[in-house]
Scaffold this active site. Structure first.
Site, short mmCIF file in Angstrom:
data_model
loop_
_atom_site.label_atom_id
_atom_site.label_comp_id
_atom_site.label_asym_id
_atom_site.label_seq_id
_atom_site.Cartn_x
_atom_site.Cartn_y
_atom_site.Cartn_z
N HIS A 1 -13.42 28.91 11.41
CA HIS A 1 -12.99 29.41 12.71
C HIS A 1 -13.21 30.93 12.69
O HIS A 1 -12.46 31.66 12.06
CB HIS A 1 -11.51 29.11 12.96
CG HIS A 1 -11.20 27.66 13.04
ND1 HIS A 1 -11.66 26.87 14.07
CD2 HIS A 1 -10.48 26.84 12.25
CE1 HIS A 1 -11.23 25.63 13.90
NE2 HIS A 1 -10.52 25.58 12.80
N GLU B 1 -14.99 22.66 11.02
CA GLU B 1 -14.29 22.94 12.28
C GLU B 1 -14.90 24.16 12.96
O GLU B 1 -14.19 24.99 13.53
CB GLU B 1 -12.79 23.16 12.05
CG GLU B 1 -12.11 22.00 11.36
CD GLU B 1 -10.61 22.20 11.17
OE1 GLU B 1 -10.02 23.08 11.81
OE2 GLU B 1 -10.02 21.44 10.37
O1 G3I Z 1 -0.47 16.36 23.85
C1 G3I Z 1 0.57 17.31 24.11
C2 G3I Z 1 0.94 17.31 25.56
O2 G3I Z 1 1.48 16.06 25.91
C3 G3I Z 1 1.94 18.44 25.81
O3 G3I Z 1 2.22 18.52 27.18
C4 G3I Z 1 1.38 19.75 25.35
C5 G3I Z 1 2.33 20.92 25.55
O4 G3I Z 1 2.52 21.68 24.41
O5 G3I Z 1 1.05 19.66 23.99
C6 G3I Z 1 0.07 18.69 23.71
O6 G3I Z 1 -0.19 18.66 22.33
C7 G3I Z 1 -0.93 19.75 21.82
C8 G3I Z 1 -2.14 19.19 21.09
O7 G3I Z 1 -2.85 20.23 20.47
C9 G3I Z 1 -3.08 18.44 22.03
O8 G3I Z 1 -3.58 19.31 22.99
C10 G3I Z 1 -0.06 20.51 20.84
O9 G3I Z 1 1.01 21.13 21.54
C11 G3I Z 1 -0.89 21.54 20.13
O10 G3I Z 1 -0.11 22.13 19.09
C12 G3I Z 1 -2.10 20.90 19.48
O11 G3I Z 1 -2.88 21.92 18.91
C13 G3I Z 1 -3.80 21.48 17.92
C14 G3I Z 1 -3.58 22.27 16.64
O12 G3I Z 1 -4.53 21.85 15.68
C15 G3I Z 1 -2.19 22.06 16.06
O13 G3I Z 1 -2.05 22.78 14.90
C16 G3I Z 1 -5.20 21.73 18.43
O14 G3I Z 1 -5.46 20.86 19.55
C17 G3I Z 1 -6.20 21.42 17.32
O15 G3I Z 1 -7.47 21.84 17.73
C18 G3I Z 1 -5.83 22.19 16.07
O16 G3I Z 1 -6.72 21.83 15.06
C19 G3I Z 1 -6.54 22.51 13.81
C20 G3I Z 1 -7.03 21.59 12.72
O17 G3I Z 1 -6.37 20.36 12.79
C21 G3I Z 1 -6.82 22.22 11.34
N1 G3I Z 1 -7.46 23.51 11.28
C22 G3I Z 1 -7.07 24.44 12.33
C23 G3I Z 1 -7.32 23.82 13.70
C24 G3I Z 1 -7.05 24.82 14.79
O18 G3I Z 1 -5.70 25.17 14.83
#
Ligand code: G3I
Length: 461
Positions: free
Chosen positions: A251, A280
């Protein structure tokens, strides 16, 4: 228990990662030279998947299960990629939200789609301190050990035959200069041996799966975190702990740029006898600068025979976990960005991009944006249009400004506007020779919004 269907073994995707091209330029040298050396012949694979495959590698993307109903998303996914990682749906909190209750439904949708398209699936991730349900945090040592091994077992068994590679452990090391293990519940309760135990369990469940350790900020060779992960992998290899691969999340942004010695980092890990994968990838930015960095990362992977593939962290900027950084290869309208073309060309492909909105035209010109001047209330943007391998008679592209921005002047092109006044279509005054370039420009009244205008794809005839 979940009622989600378990698909029978779809058969493991045959892989024959052949080393076909030796590219020795470092990322730094590549950037200095300006993109981009073309690897291989000009036999012109026109998708990322085909071009990567011609280099003996895969090209993957993270997928969000909730987007699989969107036709442009799916069209771009199916056309360009041959490997898929669930962006969130295979994390512990998604698969086992309460103890003993497994819900595979969202992850199954992704796996079913991918396998139906003949794509490989990377499993992300079995054990991670984040997106971990609360019930795991509250377990004592013995219960946590059982829960970890049980989770690995249930999940790997469910996807055996469909998921060929697993991030067994994700992000177990701290940032900064300590090189220490992260202070996670696993580290606190189980001590240093927990990572090894997770890998041994994973191997015993699915002996055919490729087992990876995955982390971020492990790109610069000399950083303490990179060194700490390297030492762990070297130790595992020397003691026969089953590890097959190291994933580099990659990233990147201005605070964490692509390092000059990226190729060296990948090579040093590969020299331990493991595969390396870029897992990623996303790079904040736009235009030619972003393209150069993407080309450099691709080049670095091609230069390491054991770098078996690249996964970008999402299909389109609009659904990126950091969409404001526009870090991916397709813009919010599914137009291929300069970064896309840089990757494709570095992989030895050409053309490509499929056209915005699901693949209805093929661009044989590209456009890149730069800001050339800025004053207190306005800035000038310049777009460079470049013809592909053939001469073109005409070109057009769009520039979208972000309200309350307004375009107040243009030069070197024929502009027209949509009804909102935010989307300008710029058409050429004439054609371009093969590989030829021209520029057009415009002044944007910022009205307080200094966001970079969004460039559409280039259409040529
Ligand atoms: O699905 C819920 C939704 O129902 C809700 O309304 C909303 C409000 O907060 O949240 C939604 O979930 C979110 C989810 O992504 C789906 O969009 C979570 O809050 C959010 O925390 C989550 O973030 C993910 C993140 O990991 C969590 O740490 C990112 O999409 C995802 O791209 C990211 O991926 C990570 C890899 O797994 C590991 N390496 C780093 C990378 C980037 O952070």
């Amino acid at each position: 228990m979940s009622t989600a269907l378990f698909r029978g073994s779809g058969g493991r995707r045959a892989r024959s990662w052949a080393w076909t091209s030796l590219v020795t330029a470092t990322v730094g040298a590549l950037a200095a030279a300006g993109l981009v050396a073309t690897a291989g012949t000009a036999s012109a694979q026109s998708t990322l998947a085909d071009a990567a495959e011609s280099q003996g590698r895969y090209f993957g993307t993270a997928v969000a299960s909730g987007r699989l109903g969107e036709s442009d998303y799916v069209a771009t996914l199916d056309r360009e990629f041959n490997s898929v990682t669930a962006e969130n749906s295979m994390k512990w909190e998604s698969l086992q939200p309460s103890q003993g209750y497994f819900d595979f439904s969202a992850a199954d949708r992704i796996v079913d789609h991918a396998r139906g398209q003949g794509m490989a699936v990377r499993g992300h991730t079995l054990v991670w301190h984040s997106q971990l349900p609360g019930w795991v945090e509250s377990l004592g040592t013995n219960d946590l050990r059982s829960a970890m091994n049980n989770h690995i077992t249930e999940v790997m068994q469910h996807y055996q035959g469909d998921v060929d590679t697993w991030d067994v452990v994700n992000e177990a090391f701290q940032d900064g200069g300590s090189g220490a293990r992260r202070d996670s519940v696993f580290q606190r309760r189980l001590g240093d041996g927990w990572i090894e135990e997770a890998f041994r369990t994973a191997r015993s469940v699915d002996p055919n799966a490729t087992l990876c350790y995955n982390d971020y900020n492990t790109d610069a060779w000399n950083s303490a975190k990179t060194q700490a992960v390297y030492d762990m992998v070297a130790d595992f290899v020397s003691r026969g702990v089953p590890i097959d691969c190291v994933g580099f999340q990659a990233h990147f942004n201005s605070g964490n740029p692509v390092p000059n010695n990226y190729h060296e980092t990948l090579q040093n890990f590969a020299d331990l006898g493991v595969d390396v994968q870029i897992t990623e990838l996303d790079i904040a930015g736009s235009g030619e600068s972003q393209a150069e960095q993407y080309g450099g990362v691709t080049q670095a992977c091609l230069a390491v025979s054991r770098c078996t593939g690249i996964t970008v962290w999402g299909v389109t900027d609009k659904y990126s976990w950091r969409s404001e950084d526009t870090p991916l290869l397709f813009d919010g309208d599914y137009n291929a960005k300069p970064a896309y073309h840089a990757v494709l060309e570095t992989l030895g492909g050409s053309g490509g991009g499929g056209g915005g909105g699901g693949g209805d035209d093929t661009a044989d010109c590209t456009v890149t944006y730069s800001e050339t001047d800025r004053w207190g209330d306005r800035f000038n943007g310049q777009v460079t249009v470049r013809a592909g391998d053939s001469a073109i008679d005409s070109w057009s592209t769009t520039v979208t400004v972000h309200p309350p921005q307004k375009i107040s002047a243009t030069w070197n092109g024929d502009p027209s506007w949509d009804s909102s006044g935010d989307v300008m279509t710029m058409r050429s005054h004439g054609g371009l020779a093969a590989g030829g370039t021209t520029t057009f420009g415009f002044t944007v009244m910022a009205n307080g919004n200094w966001t970079t205008p969004t460039l559409g794809s280039c259409t040529a005839s």
